[in-house]
Design a protein around this motif. Structure first.
Motif, mmCIF file in Angstrom:
data_model
loop_
_atom_site.group_PDB
_atom_site.id
_atom_site.type_symbol
_atom_site.label_atom_id
_atom_site.label_comp_id
_atom_site.label_asym_id
_atom_site.label_seq_id
_atom_site.Cartn_x
_atom_site.Cartn_y
_atom_site.Cartn_z
ATOM 1 N N SER A 7 0.782 -1.237 0.036
ATOM 2 C CA SER A 7 0.115 -0.080 0.097
ATOM 3 C C SER A 7 0.765 1.387 0.040
ATOM 4 O O SER A 7 0.302 2.259 0.093
ATOM 5 C CB SER A 7 -0.985 0.005 1.309
ATOM 6 N N ASN A 8 2.066 1.033 0.172
ATOM 7 C CA ASN A 8 3.093 2.257 -0.068
ATOM 8 C C ASN A 8 4.230 2.050 -0.937
ATOM 9 O O ASN A 8 4.478 0.983 -0.966
ATOM 10 C CB ASN A 8 3.624 2.565 1.405
ATOM 11 N N LYS A 9 4.377 2.790 -1.723
ATOM 12 C CA LYS A 9 5.461 2.762 -2.791
ATOM 13 C C LYS A 9 6.879 2.545 -2.229
ATOM 14 O O LYS A 9 7.758 1.670 -2.623
ATOM 15 C CB LYS A 9 5.664 3.976 -3.813
ATOM 16 N N VAL A 10 7.292 3.278 -0.962
ATOM 17 C CA VAL A 10 8.541 2.969 -0.383
ATOM 18 C C VAL A 10 8.226 2.908 1.003
ATOM 19 O O VAL A 10 7.513 3.727 1.571
ATOM 20 C CB VAL A 10 9.424 4.046 -0.805
ATOM 21 N N VAL A 11 8.817 1.658 1.696
ATOM 22 C CA VAL A 11 8.545 1.485 3.164
ATOM 23 C C VAL A 11 10.037 1.110 3.747
ATOM 24 O O VAL A 11 10.673 0.504 3.185
ATOM 25 C CB VAL A 11 7.490 0.345 3.464
ATOM 26 N N LEU A 12 10.384 1.992 4.655
ATOM 27 C CA LEU A 12 11.612 1.538 5.398
ATOM 28 C C LEU A 12 11.224 0.944 6.776
ATOM 29 O O LEU A 12 10.635 1.720 7.791
ATOM 30 C CB LEU A 12 12.568 2.705 5.450
ATOM 31 N N PHE A 13 11.671 -0.275 7.241
ATOM 32 C CA PHE A 13 11.452 -0.980 8.480
ATOM 33 C C PHE A 13 12.846 -0.511 9.054
ATOM 34 O O PHE A 13 13.722 -1.071 8.552
ATOM 35 C CB PHE A 13 11.256 -2.398 8.474
ATOM 36 N N MET A 14 12.726 0.210 10.149
ATOM 37 C CA MET A 14 14.041 0.546 10.672
ATOM 38 C C MET A 14 14.027 0.679 12.228
ATOM 39 O O MET A 14 12.609 0.533 12.995
ATOM 40 C CB MET A 14 14.083 2.138 10.206
#
Length: 168
Positions: free
Chosen positions: A76-83
């Motif tokens: 659902s998001n173009k760019v996701v960062l799990f951080m």
């Protein structure tokens, strides 16, 4: 919580039992730390008698519900960062590096702080089959961690991929 079984070689078994067990189980997978190793299930002694496996079950952090949630988040998001931390307050140098790269490319991205939920942190390692954080997803696909992101940024591959993602 899902269960995963790991088999360990034990004592010799009868040829009849061996045939049944061989038919059902051909190999075992042993997860250790962040790597998955696959070994033959059977070892043989000098008389070629196969050994049967013992089972040890342990819980898996990647439940079906967590997998469905992660699928929804990354698609659902173009760019996701799990951080570790947030984009405004990274709590890890590697996470900060990826945030700075994405900011320098003027890319809108979502961040998820994996420090807030132990099950998320452990389940995400299984989901991506990647042992460390941060983890970057672009258009629903796992891209990589900090080292891969830095390398792709330096050679222009990341900018090209993100431009395509933003246009689609």
């Amino acid at each position: 919580m899902a269960l995963r079984c790991v088999m360990a070689v034990s004592s010799p078994c009868s040829p009849a039992t061996d045939a049944v067990v061989r038919k059902v189980f051909f190999s075992k997978t042993l997860s250790q730390s962040h790597r998955t190793f696959t070994f033959p299930l059977y070892s043989t002694n000098r008389s070629s008698t196969a050994r049967i496996a013992r089972f040890r079950c342990f819980s898996s952090a990647l439940t079906p519900q967590l997998k469905n949630t992660l699928d929804k988040v990354v698609t659902s998001n173009k760019v996701v960062l799990f951080m570790k931390g947030t984009k405004d307050f990274p709590q890890c140098g590697f996470s900060n590096t990826v945030v700075q790269i994405l900011n320098s490319l003027n890319v809108p991205f979502e961040t998820i702080n994996i420090l807030e939920n132990e099950m998320l942190r452990m389940g995400l390692k299984e989901y991506s089959n990647w042992p460390t954080f941060p983890q970057l997803y672009i258009e629903g696909e796992f891209f990589g961690g900090c080292d891969i992101t830095v390398e792709a940024y330096k050679n222009g591959e990341l900018q090209e991929l993100l431009e395509k993602a933003m246009c689609s």
